[in-house]
Enzyme design. Structure first.
Site, short mmCIF file in Angstrom:
data_model
loop_
_atom_site.label_atom_id
_atom_site.label_comp_id
_atom_site.label_asym_id
_atom_site.label_seq_id
_atom_site.Cartn_x
_atom_site.Cartn_y
_atom_site.Cartn_z
N ASP A 1 10.44 0.55 3.29
CA ASP A 1 9.27 0.59 4.11
C ASP A 1 8.00 1.02 3.17
OD1 ASP A 1 8.12 0.22 6.63
OD2 ASP A 1 8.58 2.17 7.39
N GLU B 1 10.41 0.57 16.82
CA GLU B 1 10.44 1.59 15.86
C GLU B 1 9.59 2.83 16.54
OE1 GLU B 1 7.42 1.44 12.77
OE2 GLU B 1 8.17 3.11 11.56
N ASP C 1 1.03 -1.12 0.02
CA ASP C 1 -0.08 0.05 0.02
C ASP C 1 0.94 1.23 0.03
OD1 ASP C 1 1.16 -0.67 2.43
OD2 ASP C 1 -1.08 -0.45 3.56
N HIS D 1 7.46 -5.78 13.14
CA HIS D 1 7.60 -4.24 13.42
C HIS D 1 8.11 -3.95 14.99
CE1 HIS D 1 6.02 -3.77 9.39
NE2 HIS D 1 6.42 -2.49 9.39
ZN LIG Z 1 6.93 -1.15 7.83
#
Ligand SMILES: [Zn+2]
Length: 343
Positions: A289, A211, A30, A208
């Site tokens: 990413d 972060e 996306d 993930h």
């Molecule tokens: Zn990511």
């Protein structure tokens, strides 16, 4: 430091970096959507986006340098997500991802997305996933690929469990792993059982972590969820003992420099642990990413690392080689990618 940066900038040439065979192990389907494609999808869906030309729409679908948090970053996606929820959209993004990867010298891409987020009435997650797998399989591309199905932290436990089932059912058609994505202030622990089923069924896990949240999220990803790769893991800079343990376990790190700046994971690259981890012997890789949302390419990320830390082309080749070893691929594909990267 300044001299080293200038020297490296002179040594590493953008065309040489583009030509270097690279692997993108952390790329959201996306977040890779071309702006022009979003406009056409909006037309098809009869959905009005905030602007109707590429130039006017870009400020709404890309994060600016004023973005300060992962949550703020994720709101950009809300702008264009409605146009993705229609048959044909996910497949088109997948085809275009391979085209863009090939143009950037990427030889292998692992595309990740959460089928539930792109589903709609009459267009269930299974149809979204099958559309992507079909589009990738049919593409006449030199780029090899795998699909990572993202579990999503805000979704209920049962929905993430269904995504694991979906991923396992499509492991023979190109699903190569599972991810857990979404705001990291939401714990991953509730999904541990489902993700264990994925691992036991042959789908390795990347998470993930570290972060937006601190080292505890990395600890959870490794010790509770069983991740063998970590997305971002910037928080390793806060916990030397954990960093050592992650290195000694051979876990690979998917570092996304531009994205980390956009989400405020680091205030500047001088704070980023990428180079310290690389020098300490971590299995460090570079990834995009969300290339469209972050307005970057893998070549840009390699150049950014080279120019920030004075890396040469040989250092960059080591990053590609690390990605080959960390890729979720079978033995034959890994052997082929090793040969490609070392050629
Ligand atoms: Zn990511």
């Amino acid at each position: 430091m300044g001299a080293a940066r200038d020297g490296a900038a002179a040594l590493v040439d953008a065309d040489a970096v583009r030509a270097l065979p690279k692997l993108d192990l952390h790329c959201h389907l996306d977040g890779a959507a071309r702006t022009a494609t979003l406009l056409e999808l909006a037309d098809a869906a009869g959905h009005a986006l905030p602007a109707d030309t590429v130039d006017a729409l870009e400020p709404f679908v890309r994060v600016g340098s004023d973005c300060r948090s992962l949550r703020e970053f994720l709101t950009v996606f809300e702008t264009f997500y409605p146009v993705l929820r229609q048959p044909g959209a996910a497949g088109r993004l997948a085809r275009e991802l391979l085209e863009d990867a090939a143009a950037d010298g990427v030889v292998h891409v692992e595309a990740r997305f959460c089928p539930s987020l792109q589903a709609a009435d009459g267009y269930p997650p299974e149809a979204v996933l099958e559309e992507v797998l079909g589009a990738l399989a049919d593409a006449d591309s030199p780029v090899s690929w795998g699909v990572i199905v993202c579990g999503y932290r805000p979704l209920p436990v049962e929905e993430n469990a269904r995504l694991v089932d979906l991923a396992l059912r499509h492991a023979d058609r190109g699903v190569v792993g599972m991810d857990l994505a979404g705001p990291e202030d939401l714990p991953g622990r509730p999904f541990a059982d489902a993700l264990r089923r994925a691992r036991e069924g042959g789908l390795p896990l990347t998470v993930h972590a570290g972060e937006a949240a601190g080292p505890e999220s990395v600890r959870e990803a490794v010790d509770v969820l069983g991740a063998t790769r970590l997305g971002h893991a910037v928080a390793l800079r806060e916990d030397a003992g954990l960093a050592e343990r992650v290195r000694d376990a051979g876990l690979a790190l998917e570092c996304c420099l531009t994205s980390n700046l956009s989400t405020g994971a680091v205030a500047g690259l001088d704070e980023h642990p990428f180079d310290a981890l690389r020098r300490a012997g971590h299995r460090v890789t570079l990834a995009t990413d969300d290339p469209a949302v972050c307005d970057t390419t893998l070549t840009d990320e390699y150049l950014l690392a080279a120019r920030t830390w004075g890396l040469g082309l040989d250092d960059l080749r080591v990053l590609s080689a690390a990605a080959v070893e960390a890729a979720f691929v079978d033995d034959a594909t890994r052997a082929r990618l090793r040969a490609t990267v070392s050629a």
